[in-house]
Design a protein around this motif. Structure first.
Motif, mmCIF file in Angstrom:
data_model
loop_
_atom_site.group_PDB
_atom_site.id
_atom_site.type_symbol
_atom_site.label_atom_id
_atom_site.label_comp_id
_atom_site.label_asym_id
_atom_site.label_seq_id
_atom_site.Cartn_x
_atom_site.Cartn_y
_atom_site.Cartn_z
ATOM 1 N N MET A 60 0.834 -1.179 0.000
ATOM 2 C CA MET A 60 0.000 0.000 0.000
ATOM 3 C C MET A 60 0.884 1.249 0.000
ATOM 4 O O MET A 60 1.772 1.380 0.837
ATOM 5 C CB MET A 60 -0.888 -0.032 1.245
ATOM 6 C CG MET A 60 -1.900 1.064 1.307
ATOM 7 S SD MET A 60 -3.236 0.708 0.172
ATOM 8 C CE MET A 60 -4.434 1.861 0.677
ATOM 9 N N ILE A 61 0.637 2.136 -0.947
ATOM 10 C CA ILE A 61 1.399 3.388 -1.027
ATOM 11 C C ILE A 61 0.767 4.376 -0.047
ATOM 12 O O ILE A 61 -0.420 4.654 -0.114
ATOM 13 C CB ILE A 61 1.387 3.946 -2.467
ATOM 14 C CG1 ILE A 61 1.984 2.925 -3.445
ATOM 15 C CG2 ILE A 61 2.143 5.264 -2.524
ATOM 16 C CD1 ILE A 61 1.814 3.287 -4.910
ATOM 17 N N GLU A 62 1.578 4.899 0.862
ATOM 18 C CA GLU A 62 1.048 5.776 1.895
ATOM 19 C C GLU A 62 1.005 7.228 1.456
ATOM 20 O O GLU A 62 1.646 7.621 0.480
ATOM 21 C CB GLU A 62 1.841 5.611 3.190
ATOM 22 C CG GLU A 62 3.290 5.969 3.020
ATOM 23 C CD GLU A 62 4.252 4.912 3.568
ATOM 24 O OE1 GLU A 62 5.378 5.308 3.868
ATOM 25 O OE2 GLU A 62 3.903 3.746 3.683
ATOM 26 N N ASP A 63 0.238 8.040 2.200
ATOM 27 C CA ASP A 63 0.151 9.478 1.959
ATOM 28 C C ASP A 63 1.545 10.099 1.939
ATOM 29 O O ASP A 63 2.418 9.708 2.707
ATOM 30 C CB ASP A 63 -0.663 10.167 3.064
ATOM 31 C CG ASP A 63 -2.151 9.976 2.911
ATOM 32 O OD1 ASP A 63 -2.590 9.401 1.889
ATOM 33 O OD2 ASP A 63 -2.890 10.412 3.809
ATOM 34 N N GLY A 64 1.727 11.063 1.067
ATOM 35 C CA GLY A 64 2.976 11.806 1.016
ATOM 36 C C GLY A 64 4.011 11.239 0.061
ATOM 37 O O GLY A 64 5.027 11.875 -0.180
ATOM 38 N N LYS A 65 3.755 10.050 -0.498
ATOM 39 C CA LYS A 65 4.688 9.481 -1.474
ATOM 40 C C LYS A 65 4.407 10.083 -2.847
ATOM 41 O O LYS A 65 3.251 10.249 -3.234
ATOM 42 C CB LYS A 65 4.539 7.965 -1.569
ATOM 43 C CG LYS A 65 5.003 7.225 -0.347
ATOM 44 C CD LYS A 65 6.511 7.237 -0.264
ATOM 45 C CE LYS A 65 6.985 6.352 0.864
ATOM 46 N NZ LYS A 65 8.421 6.349 0.976
ATOM 47 N N LYS A 66 5.471 10.397 -3.569
ATOM 48 C CA LYS A 66 5.296 10.863 -4.943
ATOM 49 C C LYS A 66 5.312 9.652 -5.862
ATOM 50 O O LYS A 66 6.153 8.764 -5.706
ATOM 51 C CB LYS A 66 6.395 11.839 -5.338
ATOM 52 C CG LYS A 66 6.189 13.201 -4.740
ATOM 53 C CD LYS A 66 7.099 14.227 -5.360
ATOM 54 C CE LYS A 66 6.817 15.578 -4.735
ATOM 55 N NZ LYS A 66 7.742 16.579 -5.194
ATOM 56 N N VAL A 67 4.367 9.634 -6.791
ATOM 57 C CA VAL A 67 4.293 8.550 -7.763
ATOM 58 C C VAL A 67 4.321 9.149 -9.158
ATOM 59 O O VAL A 67 3.951 10.304 -9.369
ATOM 60 C CB VAL A 67 3.016 7.693 -7.573
ATOM 61 C CG1 VAL A 67 3.032 6.986 -6.229
ATOM 62 C CG2 VAL A 67 1.755 8.518 -7.728
ATOM 63 N N ARG A 68 4.787 8.345 -10.079
ATOM 64 C CA ARG A 68 4.768 8.711 -11.507
ATOM 65 C C ARG A 68 3.963 7.625 -12.210
ATOM 66 O O ARG A 68 4.269 6.443 -12.053
ATOM 67 C CB ARG A 68 6.194 8.804 -12.045
ATOM 68 C CG ARG A 68 6.970 9.956 -11.420
ATOM 69 C CD ARG A 68 8.436 9.964 -11.831
ATOM 70 N NE ARG A 68 8.638 9.725 -13.231
ATOM 71 C CZ ARG A 68 8.923 10.683 -14.141
ATOM 72 N NH1 ARG A 68 9.048 11.921 -13.769
ATOM 73 N NH2 ARG A 68 9.089 10.376 -15.402
ATOM 74 N N ILE A 69 2.955 8.065 -12.950
ATOM 75 C CA ILE A 69 2.029 7.101 -13.535
ATOM 76 C C ILE A 69 1.627 7.508 -14.949
ATOM 77 O O ILE A 69 1.422 8.683 -15.229
ATOM 78 C CB ILE A 69 0.789 6.936 -12.623
ATOM 79 C CG1 ILE A 69 -0.045 5.759 -13.039
ATOM 80 C CG2 ILE A 69 -0.028 8.214 -12.554
ATOM 81 C CD1 ILE A 69 -0.926 5.234 -11.933
ATOM 82 N N HIS A 70 1.586 6.515 -15.839
ATOM 83 C CA HIS A 70 1.013 6.731 -17.172
ATOM 84 C C HIS A 70 -0.456 6.363 -17.088
ATOM 85 O O HIS A 70 -0.842 5.429 -16.369
ATOM 86 C CB HIS A 70 1.716 5.863 -18.224
ATOM 87 C CG HIS A 70 2.938 6.504 -18.801
ATOM 88 N ND1 HIS A 70 2.913 7.707 -19.466
ATOM 89 C CD2 HIS A 70 4.231 6.099 -18.813
ATOM 90 C CE1 HIS A 70 4.131 8.016 -19.861
ATOM 91 N NE2 HIS A 70 4.965 7.058 -19.463
ATOM 92 N N TYR A 71 -1.268 7.097 -17.814
ATOM 93 C CA TYR A 71 -2.710 6.863 -17.763
ATOM 94 C C TYR A 71 -3.374 7.237 -19.081
ATOM 95 O O TYR A 71 -2.850 8.041 -19.850
ATOM 96 C CB TYR A 71 -3.348 7.697 -16.642
ATOM 97 C CG TYR A 71 -3.291 9.179 -16.952
ATOM 98 C CD1 TYR A 71 -4.353 9.814 -17.587
ATOM 99 C CD2 TYR A 71 -2.155 9.921 -16.662
ATOM 100 C CE1 TYR A 71 -4.277 11.162 -17.919
ATOM 101 C CE2 TYR A 71 -2.078 11.254 -16.983
ATOM 102 C CZ TYR A 71 -3.147 11.878 -17.614
ATOM 103 O OH TYR A 71 -3.061 13.194 -17.945
ATOM 104 N N THR A 72 -4.515 6.645 -19.318
ATOM 105 C CA THR A 72 -5.416 7.049 -20.399
ATOM 106 C C THR A 72 -6.807 7.066 -19.806
ATOM 107 O O THR A 72 -7.236 6.086 -19.189
ATOM 108 C CB THR A 72 -5.351 6.078 -21.591
ATOM 109 O OG1 THR A 72 -4.018 6.107 -22.125
ATOM 110 C CG2 THR A 72 -6.336 6.470 -22.679
ATOM 111 N N GLY A 73 -7.508 8.181 -19.979
ATOM 112 C CA GLY A 73 -8.858 8.328 -19.451
ATOM 113 C C GLY A 73 -9.880 8.324 -20.568
ATOM 114 O O GLY A 73 -9.706 9.014 -21.576
ATOM 115 N N THR A 74 -10.947 7.534 -20.378
ATOM 116 C CA THR A 74 -12.011 7.467 -21.372
ATOM 117 C C THR A 74 -13.382 7.602 -20.710
ATOM 118 O O THR A 74 -13.540 7.330 -19.519
ATOM 119 C CB THR A 74 -11.974 6.140 -22.165
ATOM 120 O OG1 THR A 74 -12.035 5.047 -21.251
ATOM 121 C CG2 THR A 74 -10.712 6.020 -23.003
ATOM 122 N N LEU A 75 -14.352 7.993 -21.517
ATOM 123 C CA LEU A 75 -15.745 8.062 -21.080
ATOM 124 C C LEU A 75 -16.407 6.717 -21.352
ATOM 125 O O LEU A 75 -15.824 5.850 -22.002
ATOM 126 C CB LEU A 75 -16.473 9.167 -21.845
ATOM 127 C CG LEU A 75 -15.870 10.578 -21.729
ATOM 128 C CD1 LEU A 75 -16.624 11.548 -22.634
ATOM 129 C CD2 LEU A 75 -15.889 11.050 -20.291
#
Length: 139
Positions: A1-16
């Motif tokens: 589990m990634i806790e609050d305050g951690k920086k993450v880098r993420i690729h994403y694609t958002g669709t309807l």
């Protein structure tokens, strides 16, 4: 589990729901944000929490976990005489209004004889959103 305050880098694609893509990090750097800091919509932040670096998943967020439901109080009429003379106001036109916290974007929903109906809701309010996610790095 990634806790609050951690920086993450993420690729994403958002669709309807209809498959229309509204945003993607493809072709650019991954999105970087701090978990738990309110930098992204709540459901997006929550979806990343149980991922591992290199992991991929698809999540569908209901509107309430994304940009919220459409709020009727954010839609209203402005008298036409409040617009600059000669301005050709059209449905769908983006405008900026001065609000209590500064400028806010609105969209023209309807042009009537004596008024213009504007909508200050986020363009994705009221919509369920699907994201394809890939966690690239925990910084």
């Amino acid at each position: 589990m990634i806790e609050d305050g951690k920086k993450v880098r993420i690729h994403y694609t958002g669709t309807l729901n209809d498959g229309t893509q509204f945003d993607s990090s493809a072709g650019r750097d991954p999105l970087e944000f701090e978990t738990g800091a309110g930098m992204v919509i709540p459901g997006f932040d929550a979806a990343v929490r149980d991922m591992e670096v290199g992991g991929k998943k698809t999540v569908t967020l209901p509107a309430k976990e994304a940009y919220g439901e459409v709020r009727e109080e954010m839609i209203g009429d402005i008298p036409k005489d409040r617009f600059p003379e000669g301005m050709d106001v059209q449905v769908g036109m983006p405008l900026q209004m001065q609000g209590p916290q500064g400028p806010m974007p609105v969209v023209v929903k309807e042009v009537k004889e004596d008024a213009v109906t504007i909508d200050a809701n986020h363009p994705l309010a009221g919509k369920d959103l699907t994201f394809e996610l890939e966690l690239v790095e925990i910084v």
